[in-house]
Design an enzyme around this catalytic site. Structure first.
Site, PDB file in Angstrom:
ATOM      1  CG  HIS A 531      -1.997  -1.019   1.209  1.00  0.00           C
ATOM      2  ND1 HIS A 531      -2.710  -1.384   2.326  1.00  0.00           N
ATOM      3  CD2 HIS A 531      -2.496  -1.770   0.198  1.00  0.00           C
ATOM      4  CE1 HIS A 531      -3.594  -2.316   2.015  1.00  0.00           C
ATOM      5  NE2 HIS A 531      -3.474  -2.576   0.731  1.00  0.00           N
ATOM      6  CG  HIS A 573      -7.005  -3.081   2.306  1.00  0.00           C
ATOM      7  ND1 HIS A 573      -6.464  -4.263   1.906  1.00  0.00           N
ATOM      8  CD2 HIS A 573      -7.240  -3.213   3.635  1.00  0.00           C
ATOM      9  CE1 HIS A 573      -6.387  -5.096   2.949  1.00  0.00           C
ATOM     10  NE2 HIS A 573      -6.855  -4.478   4.002  1.00  0.00           N
TER      11      HIS A 573
HETATM   12  C1  LIG Z   1      -0.068  -7.109  -4.664  1.00  0.00           C
HETATM   13  C2  LIG Z   1      -0.952  -5.952  -4.289  1.00  0.00           C
HETATM   14  C3  LIG Z   1      -2.022  -6.168  -3.415  1.00  0.00           C
HETATM   15  C4  LIG Z   1      -2.855  -5.107  -3.067  1.00  0.00           C
HETATM   16  N1  LIG Z   1      -3.982  -5.378  -2.352  1.00  0.00           N
HETATM   17  C5  LIG Z   1      -4.915  -4.410  -2.215  1.00  0.00           C
HETATM   18  C6  LIG Z   1      -6.193  -4.706  -1.701  1.00  0.00           C
HETATM   19  O1  LIG Z   1      -6.542  -5.862  -1.414  1.00  0.00           O
HETATM   20  N2  LIG Z   1      -7.072  -3.698  -1.548  1.00  0.00           N
HETATM   21  C7  LIG Z   1      -6.750  -2.415  -1.884  1.00  0.00           C
HETATM   22  O2  LIG Z   1      -7.582  -1.523  -1.679  1.00  0.00           O
HETATM   23  N3  LIG Z   1      -5.563  -2.103  -2.395  1.00  0.00           N
HETATM   24  C8  LIG Z   1      -4.653  -3.072  -2.605  1.00  0.00           C
HETATM   25  N4  LIG Z   1      -3.469  -2.784  -3.212  1.00  0.00           N
HETATM   26  C9  LIG Z   1      -3.158  -1.368  -3.513  1.00  0.00           C
HETATM   27  C10 LIG Z   1      -3.961  -0.746  -4.643  1.00  0.00           C
HETATM   28  O3  LIG Z   1      -4.061  -1.601  -5.747  1.00  0.00           O
HETATM   29  C11 LIG Z   1      -3.263   0.578  -5.032  1.00  0.00           C
HETATM   30  O4  LIG Z   1      -3.224   1.410  -3.893  1.00  0.00           O
HETATM   31  C12 LIG Z   1      -3.949   1.341  -6.163  1.00  0.00           C
HETATM   32  O5  LIG Z   1      -4.059   0.557  -7.324  1.00  0.00           O
HETATM   33  C13 LIG Z   1      -3.136   2.605  -6.448  1.00  0.00           C
HETATM   34  O6  LIG Z   1      -3.635   3.254  -7.587  1.00  0.00           O
HETATM   35  P1  LIG Z   1      -2.698   4.243  -8.407  1.00  0.00           P
HETATM   36  O7  LIG Z   1      -3.547   4.852  -9.451  1.00  0.00           O
HETATM   37  O8  LIG Z   1      -1.994   5.132  -7.462  1.00  0.00           O
HETATM   38  O9  LIG Z   1      -1.558   3.333  -9.051  1.00  0.00           O
HETATM   39  P2  LIG Z   1      -1.631   2.011  -9.938  1.00  0.00           P
HETATM   40  O10 LIG Z   1      -2.966   1.370  -9.795  1.00  0.00           O
HETATM   41  O11 LIG Z   1      -0.443   1.210  -9.610  1.00  0.00           O
HETATM   42  O12 LIG Z   1      -1.535   2.543 -11.447  1.00  0.00           O
HETATM   43  C14 LIG Z   1      -0.383   3.138 -11.976  1.00  0.00           C
HETATM   44  C15 LIG Z   1      -0.330   2.832 -13.477  1.00  0.00           C
HETATM   45  O13 LIG Z   1       0.628   3.695 -14.092  1.00  0.00           O
HETATM   46  C16 LIG Z   1       1.379   2.946 -15.020  1.00  0.00           C
HETATM   47  N5  LIG Z   1       2.661   3.638 -15.205  1.00  0.00           N
HETATM   48  C17 LIG Z   1       3.670   3.762 -14.319  1.00  0.00           C
HETATM   49  N6  LIG Z   1       4.683   4.457 -14.858  1.00  0.00           N
HETATM   50  C18 LIG Z   1       4.306   4.810 -16.100  1.00  0.00           C
HETATM   51  C19 LIG Z   1       4.932   5.533 -17.131  1.00  0.00           C
HETATM   52  N7  LIG Z   1       6.152   6.034 -16.970  1.00  0.00           N
HETATM   53  N8  LIG Z   1       4.270   5.715 -18.288  1.00  0.00           N
HETATM   54  C20 LIG Z   1       3.022   5.195 -18.463  1.00  0.00           C
HETATM   55  N9  LIG Z   1       2.389   4.481 -17.498  1.00  0.00           N
HETATM   56  C21 LIG Z   1       3.024   4.296 -16.327  1.00  0.00           C
HETATM   57  C22 LIG Z   1       1.512   1.581 -14.361  1.00  0.00           C
HETATM   58  O14 LIG Z   1       1.899   0.582 -15.273  1.00  0.00           O
HETATM   59  C23 LIG Z   1       0.119   1.406 -13.784  1.00  0.00           C
HETATM   60  O15 LIG Z   1      -0.767   0.845 -14.725  1.00  0.00           O
HETATM   61  C24 LIG Z   1      -2.588  -3.805  -3.557  1.00  0.00           C
HETATM   62  C25 LIG Z   1      -1.527  -3.591  -4.433  1.00  0.00           C
HETATM   63  C26 LIG Z   1      -0.727  -4.652  -4.813  1.00  0.00           C
HETATM   64  C27 LIG Z   1       0.378  -4.399  -5.792  1.00  0.00           C
END
Ligand SMILES: Cc1cc2nc3c(=O)[nH]c(=O)nc-3n(C[C@H](O)[C@H](O)[C@H](O)COP(=O)(O)OP(=O)(O)OC[C@H]3O[C@@H](n4cnc5c(N)ncnc54)[C@H](O)[C@@H]3O)c2cc1C
Ligand SMILES: *[C@@H]1O[C@H](CO)[C@@H](O)[C@H](O)[C@H]1NC(C)=O
Ligand SMILES: *[C@@H]1O[C@H](CO)[C@@H](O)[C@H](O)[C@H]1NC(C)=O
Ligand SMILES: *[C@@H]1O[C@H](CO)[C@@H](O)[C@H](O)[C@H]1NC(C)=O
Ligand SMILES: *[C@@H]1O[C@H](CO)[C@@H](O)[C@H](O)[C@H]1NC(C)=O
Ligand SMILES: *[C@@H]1O[C@H](CO)[C@@H](O)[C@H](O)[C@H]1NC(C)=O
Ligand SMILES: *[C@@H]1O[C@H](CO)[C@@H](O)[C@H](O)[C@H]1NC(C)=O
Ligand SMILES: *[C@@H]1O[C@H](CO)[C@@H](O)[C@H](O)[C@H]1NC(C)=O
Ligand SMILES: *[C@@H]1O[C@H](CO)[C@@H](O)[C@H](O)[C@H]1NC(C)=O
Ligand SMILES: *[C@@H]1O[C@H](CO)[C@@H](O)[C@H](O)[C@H]1NC(C)=O
Ligand SMILES: *[C@@H]1O[C@H](CO)[C@@H](O)[C@H](O)[C@H]1NC(C)=O
Ligand SMILES: *[C@@H]1O[C@H](CO)[C@@H](O)[C@H](O)[C@H]1NC(C)=O
Length: 593
Positions: A531, A573
């Site tokens: 997280h 989460h």
């Molecule tokens: C193994 C695991 C288990 C988890 N379990 C839970 C759970 O049970 N419940 C929960 O609520 N949360 C959980 N989480 C956390 C949750 O998924 C994240 O907090 C959430 O997805 C964050 O969203 P975000 O938009 O910040 O980033 P992300 O969802 O990670 O999205 C970022 C995106 O940007 C893309 N990206 C990165 N750099 C670049 C670039 N330079 N150019 C173009 N694209 C790029 C990536 O490929 C990705 O697709 C878990 C995460 C993981 C990895």
């Protein structure tokens, strides 16, 4: 029974024809976009979807990973363990963690449409009233208070029937779930331990009270989990938010393409205008430039968003200069303030043969379960990580933390210090599944941590990973909270309902009794809940890179909409809070047009 929704089918078909580009095509490079959204995870999925509701707003969504978000291993909830270190992962590893006896740990992050929502454990939690009220407090923007966020909170989730269609009365409060975009459900496969967990909330009601719906704004107590699972299939930001937008002519999606930096294209109001991006498909491949008419929105997640900013000259000037990067905007807090939850599996030998352990050992059994899942999404593979869990505060919190010399690190009375996840199997990130035996486990997690880590540059090559230091258990306070969590887990199984089920504590856990032994056990076996948040936080003053509307300070045309913007980690989460933050961000952007 047909389980793919019409929308998802439409995505698969239409994507080939129109809006989905497998790389930076000439069409995309020559088109005008109002917004370029970087990253198709929780934050980016919401932004691309909400902004294109206005047919006059043209959006380009750029994703580093591929488009295979309906891959079997992603869709089947019970196969999530195959995803870390697969084609869908960035494969990051942390620096050696001093709080974990200098062990580095794996740090999975989604690399596919859906981002980490395609990799996560599918628990859906919104966070608490106090979590958001603290955001409002530190930003000075009441729009982030729980009360004012309610329309955005309700916009996210939609409660659906579990895949087994059991009677869900008493498992959540239907009144607090509206018609949101992301279908969620309680688990649809009964486990032998479920009734015992509920018994415990009666037998030890004072310590482990029942909570009908932890998504009410108050998480305290034990109850049934809500999961981003629909008809036994994982739901991602791609299968929900993006699927409903993909046929819009004003949205283009480019995959297999990384934004390597954001670029200043001029000056306005005395500030650099960061409406340019550079993109590439490989370290030695061609670099293309694109310009947004209105804004570039970084939604690359808590590890990559600060990475991109630093590579672009936005960060701590001294750190950037040391690497030979010319600082453009000196924002020393970019990459700082990394917060994460700490994970620990604690297992008991169970008097049962009916646990999920054999599913991970016996390939015949696993194949049977997959065959059943393929018929209609039922069976154990339709399960996410947990069917029930609890969120608890340390007893006498004021006194407890005063004796450690700190203020209570939680956001308030509705926010837990630790989480407990009862599991019908062996759980550990440090000890492999024993070859035989049946187990009951309680995962304990520190959800109001005091440690802060950081993300820094290792090199100026955008295809190299940054240095990632979540600083897990980097504070004695966090160790003390974990110790309370383990003690509470031991107390949990003293409820009479477990007397014919729990045989003995298993492995090294059994030997950790005194506070000192517990600390050794905790440091040796803890890991991350995955997280990470807070690395480009919103707030007031120089310690916050973003203003309360998520704009990067000292710039024009550049916003961050993902989990890196959280000033404090919620005590739940993080996908839910990311969706919620992005819903308000989309509203802020659309109101400013
Ligand atoms: C193994 C695991 C288990 C988890 N379990 C839970 C759970 O049970 N419940 C929960 O609520 N949360 C959980 N989480 C956390 C949750 O998924 C994240 O907090 C959430 O997805 C964050 O969203 P975000 O938009 O910040 O980033 P992300 O969802 O990670 O999205 C970022 C995106 O940007 C893309 N990206 C990165 N750099 C670049 C670039 N330079 N150019 C173009 N694209 C790029 C990536 O490929 C990705 O697709 C878990 C995460 C993981 C990895
Ligand atoms: C799913 O994961 C397994 C185990 O890692 C792997 O062997 C298999 O090829 C994957 N399946 C797909 C469809 O990618
Ligand atoms: C992560 O590792 C897997 C397996 O080796 C690989 O297929 C994938 O491309 C890697 N991810 C990245 C972003 O390089
Ligand atoms: C934040 O909370 C503190 C203490 O609870 C209070 O003194 C302060 O005025 C609050 N600040 C804002 C901006 O609400
Ligand atoms: C799913 O399919 C199995 C096997 O055909 C069947 O026994 C079961 O009743 C079905 N469940 C649902 C909810 O359709
Ligand atoms: C579900 O259970 C509740 C109480 O346990 C009961 O009142 C209700 O009638 C049941 N609903 C259905 C559809 O059976
Ligand atoms: C594995 O599962 C199959 C199918 O349920 C069962 O027949 C077999 O006995 C199991 N094997 C072992 C070693 O338990
Ligand atoms: C709370 O903790 C403080 C400090 O440890 C202690 O002095 C006090 O007696 C405790 N109060 C209760 C009710 O346990
Ligand atoms: C990053 O965090 C680690 C651990 O807290 C600390 O030792 C280091 O100095 C920090 N680095 C920077 C650049 O802030
Ligand atoms: C940092 O860079 C060095 C030198 O290139 C390399 O050996 C090391 O593996 C990198 N560290 C990480 C965490 O990627
Ligand atoms: C194990 O469970 C069975 C019932 O499933 C019970 O008869 C037996 O007493 C239990 N054994 C222990 C040691 O609790
Ligand atoms: C627990 O401690 C005892 C006595 O020191 C030792 O014999 C045993 O091997 C330990 N068990 C584990 C699993 O570490």
């Amino acid at each position: 029974m047909l389980h793919k929704t019409g929308l998802v089918l439409a995505f698969s078909v239409a994507s080939v024809l129109a809006a989905l580009h497998q790389g930076p095509t000439a069409e995309v490079l020559n088109k005008d976009y109002d917004f370029v959204v970087v990253g198709a995870g929780a934050g980016g999925g919401v932004m691309a979807s909400r902004l294109t509701e206005d047919p006059l707003t043209r959006v380009l969504l750029i994703e580093a990973g591929g488009s295979d978000f309906e891959n079997l291993n992603i869709s089947v909830p019970g196969r999530s363990s195959t995803l870390p270190m697969s084609a869908f992962d960035w494969n990051f590893t942390t620096m050696a963690q001093p709080g974990l006896n200098n062990r580095p740990v794996g740090y999975p992050r989604g690399f596919v449409l859906g981002g980490s929502t395609a990799l996560n454990q599918m628990v859906f939690s919104r966070g608490t009233k106090d979590d958001y009220d603290r955001w409002a407090n530190v930003t000075g923007d009441d729009g982030w208070s729980f009360k004012n966020l309610l329309p955005f909170i309700f916009a996210v989730d939609r409660m659906t029937a579990p895949v087994d269609h059991h009677n869900t009365t008493g498992q959540f409060n239907p009144a607090i779930h509206k018609n949101g975009v992301v279908p969620i459900s309680v688990e649809g496969f009964p486990l032998e331990i479920n009734s015992r967990v509920i018994d415990t909330t009666r037998e030890l009601a004072e310590q482990f009270p029942f909570n009908l719906d932890y998504n009410s704004g108050n998480t305290i107590g034990f109850g049934w989990t809500q999961n981003t699972i629909h008809d036994g299939h994982r739901v991602t930001s791609a299968s929900s938010y993006l699927a409903q937008a993909i046929n819009r002519p004003n949205l283009d999606v480019v995959v297999n393409t990384r934004v390597t930096k954001v670029v200043s294209v001029g000056r306005e109001q005395g500030k650099p205008v960061f409406r340019g991006v550079e993109i590439a498909q490989s370290a030695d491949g061609p670099v293309h430039s694109l310009k947004a008419k209105k804004e570039v929105i970084l939604s690359a997640g808590s590890l990559k968003t600060p990475h991109i900013l630093m590579l672009s000259g936005i960060g701590d000037a001294a750190h950037l200069t040391a690497l030979g990067i010319k600082p453009v905007v000196n924002l020393p807090a970019v990459g700082q303030n990394l917060q994460d939850h700490v994970f620990l599996g604690n297992s008991w030998v169970a008097n049962s043969t009916n646990t999920l352990d054999d599913l991970h050992r016996n390939s015949t059994l696993a194949a049977e379960a997959l065959a059943l899942w393929k018929i209609n999404g039922t069976g154990p593979l339709g399960l996410g990580a947990a069917s029930q869990f609890g969120w608890l505060r340390v007893p006498n919190a004021t006194g407890f933390f005063r004796s450690l010399g700190v203020e209570d690190p939680s956001a308030g009375e509705t926010s837990a210090h630790f989480e407990q996840i009862p599991t019908n199997a062996f759980v550990s990130k440090t000890v492999p599944l024993p070859a035989e035996g049946h187990f009951f486990s309680i995962i304990t997690a520190v959800v109001s941590p005091t440690a802060r880590g950081n993300v820094t540059l290792n090199s100026t090559n955008p295809f190299d990973a940054p240095l990632i230091n979540p600083n897990l258990l980097g504070s004695p306070v966090d160790v003390a909270i974990m110790r309370e969590a383990v003690k509470a887990a031991r107390a949990f199984v003293t409820a009479p309902t477990w007397s014919d089920y729990i045989v003995s504590e298993f492995g090294v856990f059994a030997n950790a009794t005194t506070d000192d032994e517990l600390e050794v056990y905790i440091r040796k076996n803890s890991d991350t809940v995955d997280h990470p948040v807070g690395t480009v936080a919103m707030g007031q003053g120089t310690n916050a890179p973003l203003d309360s509307q998520l704009r990067v300070k000292g710039t024009v045309g550049l916003r961050v909409v993902d989990a890196s913007a959280f000033p404090f980690i919620p005590s739940g989460h993080t996908q839910g809070p990311t969706y919620i933050l992005a819903e308000r961000a989309a509203h802020l952007v659309r109101s400013s047009l």
